[in-house]
Design an enzyme around this catalytic site. Sequence first.
Site, PDB file in Angstrom:
ATOM      1  N   TYR A  33       0.827  -1.198   0.000  1.00  0.00           N
ATOM      2  CA  TYR A  33       0.000   0.000   0.000  1.00  0.00           C
ATOM      3  C   TYR A  33       0.860   1.246   0.000  1.00  0.00           C
ATOM      4  O   TYR A  33       2.063   1.206   0.251  1.00  0.00           O
ATOM      5  CB  TYR A  33      -0.944   0.013   1.203  1.00  0.00           C
ATOM      6  N   LYS A 149       6.534  -1.932   1.850  1.00  0.00           N
ATOM      7  CA  LYS A 149       5.367  -1.341   2.518  1.00  0.00           C
ATOM      8  C   LYS A 149       4.153  -2.254   2.345  1.00  0.00           C
ATOM      9  O   LYS A 149       3.289  -2.037   1.492  1.00  0.00           O
ATOM     10  CB  LYS A 149       5.087   0.063   1.965  1.00  0.00           C
ATOM     11  N   GLU A 181      12.054   2.649  14.459  1.00  0.00           N
ATOM     12  CA  GLU A 181      11.165   3.724  14.001  1.00  0.00           C
ATOM     13  C   GLU A 181       9.918   3.718  14.860  1.00  0.00           C
ATOM     14  O   GLU A 181       9.795   2.934  15.790  1.00  0.00           O
ATOM     15  CB  GLU A 181      10.821   3.541  12.519  1.00  0.00           C
ATOM     16  N   LEU A 206      11.220   1.456   7.129  1.00  0.00           N
ATOM     17  CA  LEU A 206      10.602   1.911   5.889  1.00  0.00           C
ATOM     18  C   LEU A 206      11.393   3.091   5.333  1.00  0.00           C
ATOM     19  O   LEU A 206      11.804   3.981   6.079  1.00  0.00           O
ATOM     20  CB  LEU A 206       9.161   2.343   6.144  1.00  0.00           C
TER      21      LEU A 206
END
Length: 286
Positions: A33, A149, A181, A206
């Site tokens: 996505y 992702k 993160e 990411l």
Amino acid sequence: MERTVYLDGQFIKESEAKVSIFDRGFLFGDAVYEVTAVLNGLLVENEGHMLRLQRSCDELQIALPVTIEQIIAIQRELIKVNQLDEGGIYLQVSRGNAGDRDFAYPSADVKPTLVLFTQARSLLNTPKATKGMKVITTEDIRWKRRDIKTVGLLAPCMAKQGALDKQVDDAWLIEDGYITEGSSNNAYIVTQEGVLITRALSNDILHGITRKALLELAEKENMKIEERSFTVEEAYQASEAFVSSATTFVWPVIEIDGKTIADGKPGSVATKLRNIYIELALQTAE
């Protein structure tokens, strides 16, 4: 007003959108996505999101069912029909419906499922941007390909809910003593000496589109930057901390694990980066 969404070649009302129970996105989380911010009815940094979408699909051997140019046209049509001024567009590509459940990838003639929908929300004027947010740290239990992702977001959801259960805003994830993160964002600290630190790109995090732009802006502002891992203790002792993502831009972090960061107010670096990023976004949105 009921939204118009896009599903496999059709613009339809959200109440009419249906996906098969055999879709691999539903059965296996076998899907990727992207979320692109929208300001003044225009797409923010969409080129970067489309490049990352293509990379994610390539890594998982999912063939996009339409071209990138067609996706952009769909995004713009959804903005238009839903009269979206500010918010985001969610896009999801799953491996599709093979007609049954099987771990093996289906044959190439199974067409991937493509879904897009808009989400109206305030991006420019948000309390967390002006007041800051509070986070806790928690173990990073995600898989080893966080650079892709995917929609497999159960671990980040658990981390986020764990934070909300403790009446704070978010969680920073820890692996081997270092921050990776946030649950849905990249994490940064600023040292007492004014050095901006964020984890280097790898399969562990990411590759944030906003992250890339912020580091370029920071470099232009002659900020000292170190792309490296940092510990929880370094975060506690930082002069500033903040996060970035496509729809938050920059949000300051004023507390970690109950420990106040500096004076407990949004710092000058986070504030400056947010302001110049928004200025750039408004100028370059398409």
